[in-house]
Design an enzyme around this catalytic site. Sequence first.
Site, short mmCIF file in Angstrom:
data_model
loop_
_atom_site.label_atom_id
_atom_site.label_comp_id
_atom_site.label_asym_id
_atom_site.label_seq_id
_atom_site.Cartn_x
_atom_site.Cartn_y
_atom_site.Cartn_z
N VAL A 280 43.07 38.05 67.53
CA VAL A 280 44.43 38.56 67.54
C VAL A 280 44.78 38.87 68.99
O VAL A 280 43.96 39.37 69.75
CB VAL A 280 44.58 39.82 66.65
CG1 VAL A 280 43.79 40.98 67.20
CG2 VAL A 280 46.04 40.21 66.52
N SER A 281 46.02 38.53 69.40
CA SER A 281 46.47 38.86 70.75
C SER A 281 47.02 40.28 70.75
O SER A 281 47.06 40.95 69.71
CB SER A 281 47.53 37.86 71.24
OG SER A 281 48.68 37.97 70.44
N LYS A 282 47.48 40.74 71.91
CA LYS A 282 47.88 42.14 72.06
C LYS A 282 49.03 42.53 71.15
O LYS A 282 49.08 43.65 70.65
CB LYS A 282 48.24 42.42 73.52
CG LYS A 282 47.04 42.37 74.45
CD LYS A 282 47.44 42.65 75.87
CE LYS A 282 46.22 42.59 76.79
NZ LYS A 282 46.58 42.82 78.21
N GLU B 94 50.38 40.44 68.47
CA GLU B 94 50.50 39.74 67.20
C GLU B 94 50.23 40.64 66.00
O GLU B 94 50.81 40.45 64.93
CB GLU B 94 49.54 38.53 67.18
CG GLU B 94 50.07 37.35 67.98
CD GLU B 94 49.04 36.23 68.06
OE1 GLU B 94 49.44 35.08 68.21
OE2 GLU B 94 47.83 36.52 67.98
#
Length: 477
Positions: free
Chosen positions: A9-11, A13
Site C-alpha cells: 500500500v502506498s502512503k 491509498e
Amino acid sequence: MKAAIYNRVSKDEQFREGYSIESQKEHCISFTKSQKWLVYDTYVEEGVSAKNLNRPAIQALIADAKEHKFEVVVFYKLDRLVRSVRDLDDLLKLFDENNIAIRSVTEPFDTTTAIGRFLITLVAAIAQWERETISERVVVNMTKKAMLGERNGGKPPFGYEYINGELVIKEEEARFVRDIFRLYNNGKGMRTIALFLNQFGIKKDIRTIGKMLDNPVYTGKLRWGNNSKLDVIVSEDIKHPTIIDEDIFNLTQQYRKLRTVEGKKATSPFHFSGVLRCARCGSALSGYTKKSRGSKHYICIAKKNSGTCDLPMFTEKALTTEFFLNLSADDPERFFQLSQEDLKAHPIEQQDQSLKIDELKKELAAIKTRKKTWLMALGNQVISQEEYLEMTQEDTKKETILSEELNNVVEDYSPLDYESVISLLNNISDMWESANDFEKKSFINELFETITVDIPSEYKRAPGKSPSVIIERFKLK
C-alpha cells in the site's frame, strides 16, 4: 504447494481506496486456504510506491523465487504487485524461468494462455497509465500551491519545525544555521563548517551544507521544483519567519559563485596569491606560512621549485604596508604611475555597453514573463506537463545564451575611470580594516590582474630580518 503472499500500500491509498495491509492480507490468506496451499511467507510493503521494482519486499520475493522457495505468488490485485508494463514483463519472465505461477485474489488471470498473458499485460498498462495520470495531477497541484506561496509538505528544513502546519523557528537549530552562514561568509570552507557542527553532535555532510547555503527558505521565501525538470519556483511572499537576513544570503550567493569559478585561488588565506609576479624572473609567487611564528610569507615558485630565482622571501605584512603606500588618496599620481593603464588619457566609453546591458535585461525579462504565463497555464490545467516543457524548451535555451552574453558584457563593462579610482583610494583603508580574509582576497583578485614585486637590491639576509617590498607595477583587470 507453497504460496508467497505479497501485499503493498502506498502512503495515501489506504485512505483513498481502502487498500489496507491487513485487509489485503486477510483476503490473500483466505484465498490461499481455499486453494489448499501452504503459506511459505508474506512479503509486505507499507507506504511504498510501485513505480519500479526498487522495493525491499519485492526484491526479497525475487531472491526467494530464484531459489525455488515457493510455487505461486498470491496478491490482492495486480496493481499491488506492479504498475509498469516493463516491470510486469520482467517478473513474468522470472516466474516462468522458475516455474512459478501468479494469482490475483480479485482478477481471473491465467498466464498459461496467450489471451491470459495479453489480458494481464493490458491491466498492467492501465495501472501504469493511472499512476502516471495521478503523478501529473500531483505535479499540477503542487505547482499551483507553490505559485500561491504555500508549502507542499515534506520534512521541515533544519532550523524550523512544524506547528499547526506552519514553519516556526526552532531556536536550538536556528543558531547553528546562522553559524553556518557566518562561518562561510568569513571564508571558512564547508569541510571546516562540517567539523564545527560535529563538535556539537550535528551530523551534516558537505553536500547538505551546500544545499542549506543555497536555500532561500532561510530568508522567509519558498522554493519548489529545485530537483525537477520544471522551472524552479521561488515565492517572494513571506509566509514564515526568517533566520537569515536577505543581504547576508545574497552575499553568500556571491561567494558561492566566486568560489565555484575561482576555486582555491579565491579562498586561500593569502590575500595576494594568484596575482603576484616576480620582477626578476616573471614567475608567480605562492603563499607560505611559517608555523613557528604563524606569519604569512610569499615566495617565488621558481625559487621554491628549482632554485633558479634569487628573490628573497618576504612577509605579507611588508607587502601590505607597501600596497597601502601606493594606494594612498594623498598621492593618487603614484597609483597611476605604477598602473600599466593610462586611465586619465583613456577614459572608458560606456554608453554603448550600458545600452547593450539594458537591451539584454529586457529580453531576459520578457522570457521570464512568458515562462511564468506558461507555468500559470500548467497550474490551471490548461496545458499538460509535456506541453509546458515543449513550449518552454526554446525559451530556456535562449535564456541561457542571453544570460551568458549578459555576463560577458557586464565583465567588460568597467566603470573604473579616473574619478572611480580616486573614490576607491579614499575608501580602501576603512574597507580593508573591517573586511575579513575572504573579502580582502576577493578585492585583490577582482581589481588586479597582476602585481609585480621586487626586493631592494641592498637587502642582506640575516636572522630575524625581513625585507621591505617594492611594487614595480601592476595591471588592473
